[in-house]
Design a protein around this motif. Structure first.
Motif, PDB file in Angstrom:
ATOM      1  N   SER A  94       6.952 -14.119  69.032  1.00  0.00           N
ATOM      2  CA  SER A  94       8.062 -15.056  69.103  1.00  0.00           C
ATOM      3  C   SER A  94       7.670 -16.208  70.010  1.00  0.00           C
ATOM      4  O   SER A  94       6.838 -16.071  70.890  1.00  0.00           O
TER       5      SER A  94
ATOM      6  N   PRO B 251       3.296  -8.248  68.767  1.00  0.00           N
ATOM      7  CA  PRO B 251       4.306  -7.353  68.194  1.00  0.00           C
ATOM      8  C   PRO B 251       3.605  -6.157  67.573  1.00  0.00           C
ATOM      9  O   PRO B 251       2.603  -6.285  66.871  1.00  0.00           O
TER      10      PRO B 251
ATOM     11  N   ALA C 112       4.353  -4.252  65.244  1.00  0.00           N
ATOM     12  CA  ALA C 112       4.444  -4.010  63.803  1.00  0.00           C
ATOM     13  C   ALA C 112       3.626  -5.022  63.018  1.00  0.00           C
ATOM     14  O   ALA C 112       3.706  -5.085  61.805  1.00  0.00           O
TER      15      ALA C 112
ATOM     16  N   HIS D 233       2.416  -6.773  58.469  1.00  0.00           N
ATOM     17  CA  HIS D 233       2.602  -8.076  57.851  1.00  0.00           C
ATOM     18  C   HIS D 233       1.666  -8.221  56.665  1.00  0.00           C
ATOM     19  O   HIS D 233       2.006  -8.771  55.643  1.00  0.00           O
TER      20      HIS D 233
ATOM     21  N   ARG E 105      14.159   1.405  69.477  1.00  0.00           N
ATOM     22  CA  ARG E 105      13.777  -0.005  69.454  1.00  0.00           C
ATOM     23  C   ARG E 105      12.272  -0.161  69.611  1.00  0.00           C
ATOM     24  O   ARG E 105      11.775  -0.637  70.619  1.00  0.00           O
ATOM     25  N   LEU E 106      11.576   0.257  68.567  1.00  0.00           N
ATOM     26  CA  LEU E 106      10.125   0.270  68.557  1.00  0.00           C
ATOM     27  C   LEU E 106       9.538  -1.113  68.820  1.00  0.00           C
ATOM     28  O   LEU E 106       8.427  -1.250  69.333  1.00  0.00           O
ATOM     29  N   GLY E 107      10.284  -2.129  68.442  1.00  0.00           N
ATOM     30  CA  GLY E 107       9.760  -3.487  68.572  1.00  0.00           C
ATOM     31  C   GLY E 107       9.810  -4.022  69.993  1.00  0.00           C
ATOM     32  O   GLY E 107       9.248  -5.076  70.272  1.00  0.00           O
ATOM     33  N   ASP E 108      10.496  -3.317  70.877  1.00  0.00           N
ATOM     34  CA  ASP E 108      10.562  -3.805  72.252  1.00  0.00           C
ATOM     35  C   ASP E 108       9.412  -3.223  73.065  1.00  0.00           C
ATOM     36  O   ASP E 108       9.236  -2.013  73.144  1.00  0.00           O
TER      37      ASP E 108
END
Lengths: 630, 630
Positions: free
Chosen positions: A2, A30, A32, A36, A366-369
């Motif tokens: 981000s 990130p 994940a 992509h 919240r795997l993305g944090d």
């Protein structure tokens, strides 16, 4: 990444800790991102197969080792056990192929079991898988280190430190965000496959071309079992159970169907078939060769003379110390490390799923944090490292724990699929149900065999862990259910505050405070301000400046006989609440933000202390208004 | 104790950590409670004199030890050195008496030096005192343990662990808030005084009554110095310097005049005079007796045979192992521990003063806040424990470091007083200035003598520490000055936000969220709400409930492809700021508060992560709205 993260990094670059973190972990990525780029079968194979394929490095040896403990005479039976396991691989792969098509969004054992069989089987499958991911890391690293030690015997004394360092490096790579391309997986996986094919090809050619020598297996003196009337069947079953470690990792593709490019299910299916075919070929090849090497020696991994069976085949075929001998060892170690690495991405993904269902602490969902993801990786690394330590880094000792979890999960998943077809009844449902039922029955038998034959050696540990995990999941779920019930919206409307007052803390009067004052006035035009006298000398100056810049907001001066900042304010807030219980108070604490670590030590962190002190008062909020220092 | 604290404790009683803390530290007690009851001379004496009086336990021995290293023949000169030091005590006490009257609000060396001589001398005095408080703890504990070891020689091997445990206990008692009454001080102090008077009385009677035996001091073989042409004067000066440790602690009364009951100065003055008189009597008594014990032996504290001089006097007078022998040892140990204890209240008080002036981190100024106070105590305990460790718990090794700091501070304080009288010129100013000038000159000479004779043995360490502390104070002050300049209010008015928007995070819809919604609407009737989709399954239910209970506040649904909660919100906040840069946004994070420690693990702590992520955006505030769980 981000845009914020980038900005954030730049802003914090000056901090000492941030710099260290940047050096160690790199720019935050990130977790994940790997998803992509969607995978075709060519890159899908290396990404999903390392766990399964790498087991070729230890499965044959595990079978032989069990047989040898009974009698050298029965070693030749190894090939029948290998063939039986290969049949099992084909059957289980076929039934998982059906799972891929039935659950194109990803059908891990946890989901399939929970959806079709209910909560309890789902939780058991989940627990089994989590334990298995930990063991995958420990076993793979131990086997990888065993491959290295086979090539460099002098390293044997450093089994534990080398293994622990390996785990630390893998964990570190994952914290950095290692999964940036399938290419990183392709080299070691395809390298290993090519090596093994070459080894088997040359080995068989060698046998055909060379003189027909009767095999004289040498085993370590003193470890050969008695040839008395021990139950032969038990030994064969135990050897079979040992060999079943080859099947671990078979469920990886069905878990990650979404990682493939469209048509997802088809690509995943192709990958699974290739995986099973390659594994079967390699496993049979290694099994065949191991029986035809005249000088094969079987050691415990705790022995200083230890050489793995694969390394002995390589040494026999190409010569110990030849370049290709080392190449085989390197690629074996590499694919094993890779197998450990996959557990590092699967583990947090499963905990995230289970957390979403309320069986693990919700933040894990919240795997993305970054914080959450990092904690998952550290947890796995510590657990796997702990196992390595407890079992002294010895593959022999770790293997009996392995595969129990996997086969429990496979059995539940297959049974779930049978239920799935019975409920759904689509085209050809009877055949599909039959295939899964066969898989379920076989996997169930294998589970019982593994439990029965390896129970004392270590399977009991896994059983206990399974039970404990299951209870823990239930406890957590129970707590969340209780909370949900407590917080359920009912008809009784509690008395709610109708007025808002903001209360600004004024330690000194300066630009930063004036910004906080703007905020306080924005929130509440009739806000109040308080100054606690810690330093009597500065009081007149504070009064004078407030007179001038305080925008007419009344400033209450609070004395503090004990030189506490917190106490007078909590008392004042309590007085305010006594005057008017119908209000909600926002305490605004101005706070300096320094970019420099040393400068931070000089700053007050009042907001946090304030929050701790006022924490039990429902109608008091604490906000810090920050101002920035160069 | 504030009413809040009590409520707070009750509310938290269920937490595991809180219970442990409650058991270890007791109910929180305001640190300054001791000052609620003002002291008369009777209780003032024990509170302020332990540091000074306890030095009788080691000062005589320190003199003898230095003389012995030169020659047994010069041991008798000890009495002249003792008399000289007693004269010094009288002079310095007299001049400190003037300080008491001149600074009735408390005239520590730091204040007197800074007020009259300026910043640099003030900071040097401050640094000297801080170092000395640390040494007071180390030396007093080491001497206390030496008294115990003298009574129980088998404990000698445990010098370091016993000392460290002592420091830990004192620190723990202070964390609990030990200073609840002057009575706690009275028993060991008056006990010690009575013991010493009895010892001296009986000892002298014994000598007069007993047979006149020529003293034959025995010293450890091999440690006796050469009787060659070494400078005799140097040895005497060094012995004098060693004995000056008796004077440490003399400034305690002038520091704490405010602790006395009115008339403060007069009561303090009486206390100081009594202190000096008692010390002089005891010091002379011990000095005299030590010369008349025929069997006196001098050991290094590192020797396994070590017995302190006082304990040998007690053993000679009452018999080793007699009840009164042990009583003397116990009270000696007790007053020494008490002396260490006083440093624990003086150290944080001085750091608080210096922090108020900006020479130490500002949070230290808030002595009344538990966190700050606790950190000061831990810092002192760790520093003193570290010294004990580095010097192996040996009094011999620690003593050369002691007194440098005290005499530096006394010199600066006395010089400051001279300046004070010269500026003020009140009644009889010339005499007063003369007394202080005499004190200043003598203290200055003593400082030089101590530095000169003990430099190599350890005074250099203190010198280095002094310089480093001084630089640190200047650095900190420099940073604060820079901040003040940065934050100075000038004419340029920065663009300030004119609108306020509150943004509510809605993870689920329940009672706790509705309370947060009330707050959000109170802050900003046009507030917004966001829901980040972590769990797709619960989305419809969230939508439905919000429709019903959301009070018409629009709910924005944010998807989170990476299952991050933080990222979508920071992005959304950035979009809001792009739309309208002229607003300030309050992000309201509802947070569950559990009283149970295990339950806390299941709660999300989103606000803190949010604060870290949004921390660099000046116009974004993060508040957590708490709801309480049973």
């Amino acid at each position: 990444m981000s845009s914020f993260d980038e900005r954030h990094m730049v802003a914090r670059k000056t901090g000492v800790f941030s710099r260290i973190r940047l050096a160690l972990l790199g720019k935050p990525i990130p977790t994940a991102r790997a998803h992509h780029e969607r995978l075709g079968p060519l890159l899908g194979l290396p990404v999903f197969s390392s766990d399964m394929l790498s087991s070729v490095a230890y499965a044959t040896e595990a079978i032989l080792y069990v047989l040898m403990l009974f009698s050298v005479a029965v070693l030749r039976d190894q090939i029948w056990i290998t063939i039986a396991i290969c049949l099992l691989i084909v059957i289980i792969a076929t039934s998982y192929n059906q799972t891929i098509h039935a659950y194109p969004t990803g059908g891990g054992s946890y989901i399939v079991a929970k959806d079709n069989l209910g909560e309890t089987p789902g939780l058991i499958a989940g627990a089994a898988l989590l334990i298995d991911y930990i063991l995958t890391v420990s076993v793979s690293v131990a086997a990888g280190v065993a491959a290295i030690v086979s090539a460099y015997p002098t390293l044997h004394s450093y089994l534990i430190p080398i293994s622990v360092v390996c785990i630390a490096i893998i964990a570190w790579a994952n914290l950095r965000g290692v999964k940036e391309s399938g290419t990183a997986f392709a080299i070691p996986t395809y390298g290993f496959i090519v090596c093994m094919i070459a080894l088997i090809g040359f080995g068989v050619a060698h046998l055909v071309g060379g003189p027909a020598v009767a095999q004289q297996v040498q085993a370590e003196p003193g470890t050969i079992g008695s040839e008395n009337g021990h139950l032969f069947l038990f030994v064969v079953l135990r050897a079979f159970a040992a060999g079943c470690t080859a099947i671990t990792g078979i469920e990886a593709v069905s878990n990650g169907v979404q990682a493939f490019r469209a048509p997802e299910a088809k690509n995943a299916s192709i990958t699974l078939r290739w995986m099973a075919a390659i594994l079967t070929f390699m496993f049979l090849g290694v099994g065949y060769l191991s029986l035809h090497i005249p000088t094969l020696k079987l050691y415990s991994t705790s022995s200083k003379q230890y050489m793995s069976v694969v390394s002995q085949i390589a040494a026999h075929t190409f010569g110990f110390g030849s370049t290709f001998f080392y190449v085989v060892q390197y690629f074996t170690a590499a694919i094993l490390i890779l197998a450990a690495n996959t557990a590092f991405s699967d583990f947090p993904r499963l905990t995230s799923l289970m957390a979403r269902d309320g069986y693990l602490p919700r933040p894990l969902a919240r795997l993305g944090d970054r914080l959450v993801f990092h904690n998952g990786i550290l947890l796995l690394a510590i657990a796997a490292g702990g196992l390595i330590f407890v079992f002294r880094g010895e593959l022999d000792a770790l293997l009996p724990l392995y595969a129990v979890g996997v086969f429990t999960a496979i059995t539940l998943s297959e049974t779930g699929m049978v239920r799935h077809w019975l409920k759904l009844k689509g085209k050809g449902w009877a055949t599909k149900a039959g295939v899964n039922a066969l898989g379920a029955v076989l996997a169930g038998i294998v589970t019982i065999v593994i439990l029965g034959t390896k129970f004392v050696e270590g399977a009991w540990i896994v059983t206990v862990l399974l039970a404990v995990s299951f209870l823990l999941f239930k406890l957590i779920k129970g707590r969340y259910t209780a909370i949900t019930k407590q917080l359920e919206i009912d008809d009784e409307i509690p008395a709610r505050p109708t007025r808002h007052t903001s209360l600004l803390l004024v330690p000194r009067v300066h630009k930063g405070i004036l910004a906080a004052l703007e905020y306080a006035v924005l929130l509440d035009p009739t806000c109040r301000a308080v100054h606690v006298v810690i330093n009597d000398k500065s009081l007149p100056e504070t009064r004078r400046l407030w007179e001038k810049y305080g925008e007419g907001v009344p400033l209450t001066i609070l004395s503090s006989p004990h030189r506490s900042l917190i106490e007078p304010i909590t008392n004042y807030v309590d007085e305010m609440l006594e005057e008017d219980a119908d209000q909600v108070i926002t305490v605004i604490v101005p706070e300096a933000v320094s970019t420099n670590f040393w400068h931070k030590l000089l700053q007050e962190n009042v907001a946090q202390q304030m929050r701790a002190s006022l924490g039990r008062r429902p109608n008091v909020m604490v906000t810090n208004s920050r101002y920035f220092l160069r």
